[in-house]
Design a protein around this motif. Structure first.
Motif, PDB file in Angstrom:
ATOM      1  N   SER A 169      -1.847  12.711   1.892  1.00 14.21           N
ATOM      2  CA  SER A 169      -2.857  12.646   2.629  1.00 14.21           C
ATOM      3  C   SER A 169      -2.863  10.268   2.882  1.00 14.21           C
ATOM      4  O   SER A 169      -2.237   9.822   4.124  1.00 14.21           O
ATOM      5  CB  SER A 169      -3.727  12.893   3.354  1.00 14.21           C
ATOM      6  OG  SER A 169      -3.713  13.949   2.976  1.00 14.21           O
ATOM      7  N   LYS A 170      -3.002   9.825   2.121  1.00 13.36           N
ATOM      8  CA  LYS A 170      -2.988   8.200   2.047  1.00 13.36           C
ATOM      9  C   LYS A 170      -1.004   7.630   2.215  1.00 13.36           C
ATOM     10  O   LYS A 170      -0.676   7.131   2.773  1.00 13.36           O
ATOM     11  CB  LYS A 170      -3.679   7.962   0.751  1.00 13.36           C
ATOM     12  CG  LYS A 170      -5.081   8.482   0.952  1.00 13.36           C
ATOM     13  CD  LYS A 170      -5.988   7.013  -0.704  1.00 13.36           C
ATOM     14  CE  LYS A 170      -7.297   7.260  -1.030  1.00 13.36           C
ATOM     15  NZ  LYS A 170      -8.329   6.888   0.847  1.00 13.36           N
ATOM     16  N   ALA A 226       1.082   3.846  -3.117  1.00 11.39           N
ATOM     17  CA  ALA A 226       0.555   5.097  -2.331  1.00 11.39           C
ATOM     18  C   ALA A 226       2.127   5.853  -3.089  1.00 11.39           C
ATOM     19  O   ALA A 226       1.361   7.957  -3.860  1.00 11.39           O
ATOM     20  CB  ALA A 226       0.697   5.542  -1.138  1.00 11.39           C
ATOM     21  N   THR A 284       1.350  -1.437   0.061  1.00  9.40           N
ATOM     22  CA  THR A 284       0.739   0.070   0.264  1.00  9.40           C
ATOM     23  C   THR A 284       0.803   1.414   0.313  1.00  9.40           C
ATOM     24  O   THR A 284       0.416   2.473  -1.114  1.00  9.40           O
ATOM     25  CB  THR A 284      -0.921  -0.046   0.738  1.00  9.40           C
ATOM     26  OG1 THR A 284       0.175   0.308   2.119  1.00  9.40           O
ATOM     27  CG2 THR A 284      -2.045  -1.041   1.375  1.00  9.40           C
ATOM     28  N   LEU A 315      -5.123  14.421  -1.184  1.00 10.45           N
ATOM     29  CA  LEU A 315      -5.172  13.445  -0.624  1.00 10.45           C
ATOM     30  C   LEU A 315      -4.415  12.300  -1.176  1.00 10.45           C
ATOM     31  O   LEU A 315      -4.213  11.440  -0.172  1.00 10.45           O
ATOM     32  CB  LEU A 315      -6.951  12.663  -1.194  1.00 10.45           C
ATOM     33  CG  LEU A 315      -8.136  14.024  -1.244  1.00 10.45           C
ATOM     34  CD1 LEU A 315      -9.313  13.144  -2.309  1.00 10.45           C
ATOM     35  CD2 LEU A 315      -8.655  13.703   0.244  1.00 10.45           C
ATOM     36  N   ARG A 316      -4.003  11.843  -1.792  1.00 15.01           N
ATOM     37  CA  ARG A 316      -2.916  10.907  -2.622  1.00 15.01           C
ATOM     38  C   ARG A 316      -1.651  11.217  -1.493  1.00 15.01           C
ATOM     39  O   ARG A 316      -1.265  10.214  -1.070  1.00 15.01           O
ATOM     40  CB  ARG A 316      -1.983  11.097  -3.157  1.00 15.01           C
ATOM     41  CG  ARG A 316      -3.476  10.638  -4.685  1.00 15.01           C
ATOM     42  CD  ARG A 316      -3.278  10.145  -6.377  1.00 15.01           C
ATOM     43  NE  ARG A 316      -4.361  10.279  -7.181  1.00 15.01           N
ATOM     44  CZ  ARG A 316      -4.021   9.525  -8.311  1.00 15.01           C
ATOM     45  NH1 ARG A 316      -2.984   9.283  -9.020  1.00 15.01           N
ATOM     46  NH2 ARG A 316      -4.944   9.128  -9.288  1.00 15.01           N
ATOM     47  N   THR A 337       1.177   8.737  -6.502  1.00 16.31           N
ATOM     48  CA  THR A 337       1.233  10.002  -6.354  1.00 16.31           C
ATOM     49  C   THR A 337       1.941  10.943  -6.587  1.00 16.31           C
ATOM     50  O   THR A 337       1.774  11.775  -7.249  1.00 16.31           O
ATOM     51  CB  THR A 337       1.825  10.428  -4.804  1.00 16.31           C
ATOM     52  OG1 THR A 337       0.777   9.786  -4.124  1.00 16.31           O
ATOM     53  CG2 THR A 337       2.047  12.001  -4.583  1.00 16.31           C
ATOM     54  N   ASP A 340      -7.485  16.258  -5.497  1.00 20.78           N
ATOM     55  CA  ASP A 340      -6.315  14.711  -6.122  1.00 20.78           C
ATOM     56  C   ASP A 340      -5.529  15.119  -4.777  1.00 20.78           C
ATOM     57  O   ASP A 340      -4.677  13.821  -4.533  1.00 20.78           O
ATOM     58  CB  ASP A 340      -6.873  14.133  -6.908  1.00 20.78           C
ATOM     59  CG  ASP A 340      -8.456  14.463  -7.425  1.00 20.78           C
ATOM     60  OD1 ASP A 340      -9.057  14.157  -6.472  1.00 20.78           O
ATOM     61  OD2 ASP A 340      -8.120  14.339  -8.897  1.00 20.78           O
ATOM     62  N   GLU A 347      -0.587   8.254   5.601  1.00 20.74           N
ATOM     63  CA  GLU A 347      -1.593   7.362   6.024  1.00 20.74           C
ATOM     64  C   GLU A 347      -0.169   5.509   6.049  1.00 20.74           C
ATOM     65  O   GLU A 347       0.180   4.719   6.750  1.00 20.74           O
ATOM     66  CB  GLU A 347      -2.495   7.044   6.331  1.00 20.74           C
ATOM     67  CG  GLU A 347      -3.031   6.128   6.432  1.00 20.74           C
ATOM     68  CD  GLU A 347      -4.937   5.689   6.046  1.00 20.74           C
ATOM     69  OE1 GLU A 347      -5.387   5.325   7.018  1.00 20.74           O
ATOM     70  OE2 GLU A 347      -5.165   6.972   5.499  1.00 20.74           O
ATOM     71  N   ALA A 348       0.039   5.347   4.659  1.00 22.83           N
ATOM     72  CA  ALA A 348       0.332   4.130   4.339  1.00 22.83           C
ATOM     73  C   ALA A 348       1.659   3.743   5.010  1.00 22.83           C
ATOM     74  O   ALA A 348       2.423   2.625   5.477  1.00 22.83           O
ATOM     75  CB  ALA A 348       0.524   4.391   3.367  1.00 22.83           C
TER      76      ALA A 348
END
Length: 211
Positions: free
Chosen positions: A143-144, A37, A33, A140-141, A41, A137, A147-148
């Motif tokens: 941020s992911k 990600a 993940t 958001l990416r 990105t 977007d 998080e990953a």
């Protein structure tokens, strides 16, 4: 020794071995993940870079204002200060003093800065809406990605608190210059993002392997 106690000790030993093996595996093989990600990105940043020349051509009509870096004069640097257009947070090479956490946090801060700038400018000139969506977007990416990677808060200082662009755009000339400066700086920021995203993947793999 009591057979039940022997069995309990054996279970504890096996559990410790499994935990250690899982820990080493997670370090030497980052989660899919996270890798996904990073790649997603980077793909979006490349799209933004590809689209920027067309966006600039559609929104900046003053002769002489181009995305060519050699055209960025002292006068334009002065205009950036006059209009109150800040530069994005500096993204440095990863090191002990500039961690992955700090790097990703500054990616977010830079994306937020340009999202806010375009939010103001899109009310003054048409042709920026698609770029605004891409920046949304991108945030958001990133941020992911954060998080990953299971990162903390990092460098969360407010880089954009003093932004006051709207009140400094009395006419079309100032708007055009502001759009040009914003798009030029966004392009530089995206180049920094591409380099950093490549370094993040390399650093994470090598750093983990060294551990």
């Amino acid at each position: 020794m009591n057979p039940a106690r022997v069995l309990a000790l054996l279970h504890c030993f096996l559990f410790a071995v499994l935990v250690q093996s899982a820990s080493i595996s997670s370090l030497t093989n980052p989660a899919p993940t996270f890798k996904e990600a990073v790649e997603r990105t980077k793909t979006l940043v490349e799209k933004i870079l590809k689209d920027l020349p067309a966006v600039h051509a559609a929104t900046v009509t003053i002769e002489g204002l181009t995305l060519d870096p050699s055209n960025q004069s002292t006068y334009l640097e002065m205009m950036a200060k006059l209009l109150g257009i800040p530069t994005a947070p500096v993204i440095k090479q990863l090191s002990e003093n500039f961690t992955l956490d700090m790097c990703v946090s500054r990616m977010l801060a830079g994306g937020q800065l340009y999202q806010r700038l375009l939010g103001v400018l899109s009310g003054k000139v048409s042709g920026l809406d698609d770029l605004k969506v891409d920046l949304r977007d991108l945030l958001l990416r990133v941020s992911k990605l954060k998080e990953a990677a299971q990162l903390g808060s990092g460098d969360t200082s407010d880089q954009n608190g003093s932004l006051d662009l709207a009140s400094r755009l009395p006419g079309n000339y100032e708007v055009q210059v502001a759009v040009h400066l914003t798009l030029s700086q966004l392009r530089s920021f995206c180049h920094d993002l591409i380099r950093s995203l490549r370094a993040i993947a390399t650093y994470r793999f090598q750093g983990a392997g060294a551990q």
